[in-house]
Motif scaffolding. Structure first.
Motif, PDB file in Angstrom:
ATOM      1  N   ALA A  18       1.183  21.908   6.599  1.00 38.11           N
ATOM      2  CA  ALA A  18       0.261  21.921   7.740  1.00 38.11           C
ATOM      3  C   ALA A  18      -0.595  20.661   7.763  1.00 38.11           C
ATOM      4  CB  ALA A  18      -0.629  23.158   7.673  1.00 38.11           C
ATOM      5  N   LEU A  19      -1.071  20.240   6.588  1.00 31.11           N
ATOM      6  CA  LEU A  19      -1.905  19.038   6.524  1.00 31.11           C
ATOM      7  C   LEU A  19      -1.098  17.793   6.855  1.00 31.11           C
ATOM      8  CD1 LEU A  19      -4.633  17.805   5.961  1.00 31.11           C
ATOM      9  CD2 LEU A  19      -4.071  17.774   3.511  1.00 31.11           C
ATOM     10  N   LYS A  20       0.171  17.765   6.429  1.00 31.48           N
ATOM     11  CA  LYS A  20       1.037  16.643   6.765  1.00 31.48           C
ATOM     12  C   LYS A  20       1.203  16.519   8.274  1.00 31.48           C
ATOM     13  CE  LYS A  20       3.947  16.382   2.605  1.00 31.48           C
ATOM     14  NZ  LYS A  20       3.499  17.546   1.845  1.00 31.48           N
ATOM     15  N   LEU A  21       1.530  17.641   8.934  1.00 33.34           N
ATOM     16  CA  LEU A  21       1.739  17.614  10.385  1.00 33.34           C
ATOM     17  C   LEU A  21       0.455  17.248  11.122  1.00 33.34           C
ATOM     18  CD1 LEU A  21       4.023  20.763  10.809  1.00 33.34           C
ATOM     19  CD2 LEU A  21       4.702  18.358  10.880  1.00 33.34           C
ATOM     20  N   LEU A  22      -0.668  17.765  10.635  1.00 31.92           N
ATOM     21  CA  LEU A  22      -1.954  17.445  11.259  1.00 31.92           C
ATOM     22  C   LEU A  22      -2.269  15.954  11.113  1.00 31.92           C
ATOM     23  CD1 LEU A  22      -4.469  18.587  12.669  1.00 31.92           C
ATOM     24  CD2 LEU A  22      -5.486  18.930  10.418  1.00 31.92           C
ATOM     25  N   THR A  23      -1.998  15.419   9.934  1.00 32.39           N
ATOM     26  CA  THR A  23      -2.245  13.993   9.700  1.00 32.39           C
ATOM     27  C   THR A  23      -1.321  13.131  10.554  1.00 32.39           C
ATOM     28  OG1 THR A  23      -2.872  14.501   7.415  1.00 32.39           O
ATOM     29  CG2 THR A  23      -2.409  12.200   7.945  1.00 32.39           C
ATOM     30  N   ILE A  24      -0.049  13.540  10.668  1.00 37.58           N
ATOM     31  CA  ILE A  24       0.890  12.808  11.521  1.00 37.58           C
ATOM     32  C   ILE A  24       0.389  12.790  12.961  1.00 37.58           C
ATOM     33  CG2 ILE A  24       3.198  12.879  12.551  1.00 37.58           C
ATOM     34  CD1 ILE A  24       4.255  13.856   9.881  1.00 37.58           C
ATOM     35  N   ILE A  49       0.826  -1.210   0.000  1.00 38.77           N
ATOM     36  CA  ILE A  49       0.000   0.000   0.000  1.00 38.77           C
ATOM     37  C   ILE A  49       0.861   1.260   0.000  1.00 38.77           C
ATOM     38  CG2 ILE A  49      -1.872   1.198   1.210  1.00 38.77           C
ATOM     39  CD1 ILE A  49      -2.516  -1.441   2.594  1.00 38.77           C
ATOM     40  N   CYS A  50       2.066   1.151   0.569  1.00 38.61           N
ATOM     41  CA  CYS A  50       2.896   2.335   0.809  1.00 38.61           C
ATOM     42  C   CYS A  50       3.183   3.198  -0.421  1.00 38.61           C
ATOM     43  CB  CYS A  50       4.212   1.922   1.470  1.00 38.61           C
ATOM     44  SG  CYS A  50       4.045   1.670   3.255  1.00 38.61           S
ATOM     45  N   PRO A  51       3.482   2.614  -1.597  1.00 31.66           N
ATOM     46  CA  PRO A  51       3.732   3.488  -2.759  1.00 31.66           C
ATOM     47  C   PRO A  51       2.558   4.411  -3.082  1.00 31.66           C
ATOM     48  CG  PRO A  51       4.491   1.270  -3.205  1.00 31.66           C
ATOM     49  CD  PRO A  51       3.731   1.208  -1.917  1.00 31.66           C
ATOM     50  N   TRP A  52       1.344   3.913  -2.937  1.00 34.12           N
ATOM     51  CA  TRP A  52       0.170   4.737  -3.207  1.00 34.12           C
ATOM     52  C   TRP A  52      -0.016   5.779  -2.111  1.00 34.12           C
ATOM     53  CZ3 TRP A  52      -0.670   3.687  -7.963  1.00 34.12           C
ATOM     54  CH2 TRP A  52      -0.456   2.397  -8.445  1.00 34.12           C
ATOM     55  N   LEU A  53       0.334   5.407  -0.882  1.00 38.06           N
ATOM     56  CA  LEU A  53       0.272   6.384   0.207  1.00 38.06           C
ATOM     57  C   LEU A  53       1.228   7.543  -0.049  1.00 38.06           C
ATOM     58  CD1 LEU A  53       0.174   4.093   3.388  1.00 38.06           C
ATOM     59  CD2 LEU A  53      -1.691   5.466   2.452  1.00 38.06           C
ATOM     60  N   PHE A  54       2.428   7.207  -0.532  1.00 37.55           N
ATOM     61  CA  PHE A  54       3.421   8.242  -0.784  1.00 37.55           C
ATOM     62  C   PHE A  54       2.953   9.195  -1.877  1.00 37.55           C
ATOM     63  CE2 PHE A  54       7.178   9.985  -2.840  1.00 37.55           C
ATOM     64  CZ  PHE A  54       7.877  10.479  -1.741  1.00 37.55           C
ATOM     65  N   LEU A  55       2.381   8.657  -2.933  1.00 36.32           N
ATOM     66  CA  LEU A  55       1.899   9.499  -4.024  1.00 36.32           C
ATOM     67  C   LEU A  55       0.798  10.441  -3.551  1.00 36.32           C
ATOM     68  CD1 LEU A  55       1.771   6.916  -6.949  1.00 36.32           C
ATOM     69  CD2 LEU A  55       3.439   8.749  -6.596  1.00 36.32           C
ATOM     70  N   THR A  56      -0.052   9.941  -2.651  1.00 35.48           N
ATOM     71  CA  THR A  56      -1.128  10.771  -2.109  1.00 35.48           C
ATOM     72  C   THR A  56      -0.587  11.811  -1.145  1.00 35.48           C
ATOM     73  OG1 THR A  56      -2.684   8.933  -2.300  1.00 35.48           O
ATOM     74  CG2 THR A  56      -3.308  10.746  -0.838  1.00 35.48           C
ATOM     75  N   ALA A  57       0.289  11.375  -0.224  1.00 31.23           N
ATOM     76  CA  ALA A  57       0.806  12.268   0.813  1.00 31.23           C
ATOM     77  C   ALA A  57       1.685  13.371   0.238  1.00 31.23           C
ATOM     78  CB  ALA A  57       1.594  11.466   1.845  1.00 31.23           C
ATOM     79  N   SER A  58       2.334  13.099  -0.890  1.00 32.82           N
ATOM     80  CA  SER A  58       3.219  14.108  -1.485  1.00 32.82           C
ATOM     81  C   SER A  58       2.458  15.346  -1.943  1.00 32.82           C
ATOM     82  CB  SER A  58       3.981  13.497  -2.666  1.00 32.82           C
ATOM     83  OG  SER A  58       3.085  13.091  -3.680  1.00 32.82           O
ATOM     84  N   LEU A  80       4.852  10.349   5.748  1.00 29.22           N
ATOM     85  CA  LEU A  80       4.514  11.772   5.913  1.00 29.22           C
ATOM     86  C   LEU A  80       5.690  12.546   6.492  1.00 29.22           C
ATOM     87  CD1 LEU A  80       0.859  11.391   7.200  1.00 29.22           C
ATOM     88  CD2 LEU A  80       1.569  12.518   5.090  1.00 29.22           C
ATOM     89  N   LEU A  81       6.461  11.903   7.361  1.00 27.72           N
ATOM     90  CA  LEU A  81       7.650  12.558   7.911  1.00 27.72           C
ATOM     91  C   LEU A  81       8.666  12.839   6.805  1.00 27.72           C
ATOM     92  CD1 LEU A  81       8.856  13.424  10.701  1.00 27.72           C
ATOM     93  CD2 LEU A  81      10.126  11.274  10.650  1.00 27.72           C
ATOM     94  N   ALA A  82       8.831  11.878   5.895  1.00 30.00           N
ATOM     95  CA  ALA A  82       9.747  12.074   4.768  1.00 30.00           C
ATOM     96  C   ALA A  82       9.263  13.212   3.866  1.00 30.00           C
ATOM     97  CB  ALA A  82       9.869  10.777   3.971  1.00 30.00           C
ATOM     98  N   CYS A  83       7.965  13.248   3.608  1.00 26.11           N
ATOM     99  CA  CYS A  83       7.401  14.331   2.789  1.00 26.11           C
ATOM    100  C   CYS A  83       7.564  15.686   3.480  1.00 26.11           C
ATOM    101  CB  CYS A  83       5.926  14.061   2.520  1.00 26.11           C
ATOM    102  SG  CYS A  83       5.599  12.646   1.454  1.00 26.11           S
ATOM    103  N   THR A  84       7.381  15.699   4.801  1.00 28.59           N
ATOM    104  CA  THR A  84       7.548  16.942   5.562  1.00 28.59           C
ATOM    105  C   THR A  84       8.987  17.420   5.501  1.00 28.59           C
ATOM    106  OG1 THR A  84       5.771  16.301   7.082  1.00 28.59           O
ATOM    107  CG2 THR A  84       7.291  18.002   7.844  1.00 28.59           C
TER     108      THR A  84
END
Length: 212
Positions: free
Chosen positions: A23-29, A9-18, A67-71
Motif C-alpha cells: 500500500a505504501l509503495k502504491l501511494l508513493t508511486i 542514489i538508486c541503490p540506496w533508494l532500492f534498499l529503502t523502498a524494499s 517502486l514498481l519493481a518492488c511492487t
C-alpha cells in the motif's frame, strides 16, 4: 550527467523502498506521478528536458521504476496477480499506452500507462509470456541496461563518422546504414559491458549485501 547522478542514489533508494508494504509503495508511486505531472506542467517540451530539471525528472522516474519493481516482487504471488497478468489486462494496457501517446497530450500519462503495461507483462503466464520468453528477447532484456548506458555515445560518434557516407543516388541510404551499424555496434558493446562490468559488479554487490 543528470541520469548518472541519479544512478548513484538508486541503490540506496532500492534498499529503502524494499522495506515498504504494498500500500505504501502504491501511494508513493502515486505521489511521484503527481510530482512528475507538476514538473511537466512547467515545461513546453513535455518531459524532454535534462539541462534544467533533468536531475529532478530522472529522480522521479527512476524512483517510480524502483517502486514498481518492488511492487511486482510483492504482488506476483498474490491473489491479484492472476487478474493483473491476464491476457485481457495486457491487451487493455497496450491500448492504454497507444491512447496516451496519441490522445493524452501529456508525457506523464505515457509513463503511467507504460508502468501498467510493464506490471501486466511481468505477471502474465499466458500468450505474452510465451512471446517474451523467446531467446532473442531474453538476450536483449539481459543487456538492456548496458545498451541504454552506451547507446547515446555510439549513435552520436558513429553518426559523425558516417556523415560523409555516399548515398549512391538513393536518398536516406546514409541514415539507414548508420542506424543499422549503430544498432549492431551498440549490441556488441552492450554485450561486452554486460559480461565484463555488469555481471561482476552485480555479484560483488550481492556478496557485500549478503555478508551483512
Amino acid at each position: 550527467s543528470a541520469e548518472w547522478a541519479v544512478y548513484l542514489i538508486c541503490p540506496w533508494l532500492f534498499l529503502t523502498a524494499s522495506k515498504f508494504n504494498a500500500a505504501l509503495k502504491l501511494l508513493t508511486i502515486g505521489g511521484l506521478f503527481v510530482g512528475l505531472a507538476s514538473l511537466e506542467a512547467q515545461s513546453d517540451r513535455g518531459l524532454d528536458f535534462t539541462t534544467d530539471f533533468g536531475v529532478v525528472r530522472c529522480f522521479l522516474e527512476f524512483s517510480i521504476g524502483l517502486l514498481l519493481a518492488c511492487t511486482y516482487l510483492r504482488l506476483r504471488d498474490s491473489t491479484v496477480s492472476s487478474w493483473l497478468g491476464s491476457d485481457t489486462h495486457v491487451a487493455g494496457s497496450v491500448l492504454a499506452v497507444v491512447a496516451a501517446i496519441i490522445l493524452a497530450g501529456r508525457d506523464t500519462w505515457v509513463v503511467v500507462t507504460f508502468c501498467q503495461l510493464l506490471l501486466a507483462l511481468g505477471m502474465n503466464e499466458h500468450r505474452a509470456r510465451a512471446l517474451l520468453s523467446a531467446a532473442p528477447l531474453i538476450f536483449l532484456g539481459e543487456i538492456s541496461y548496458s545498451f541504454y548506458m552506451c547507446h547515446t555515445f555510439v549513435f552520436h560518434y558513429l553518426g559523425l563518422a558516417l556523415e560523409r557516407l555516399p548515398s549512391f543516388g538513393v536518398p536516406g541510404v546514409p541514415a539507414v546504414v548508420g542506424l543499422l551499424l549503430s544498432l549492431a555496434l551498440t549490441i556488441l558493446i552492450a554485450t561486452l559491458m554486460f559480461r565484463c562490468v555488469e555481471l561482476p559488479t552485480r555479484s560483488y554487490v550481492r556478496s557485500v549485501l549478503g555478508s551483512r
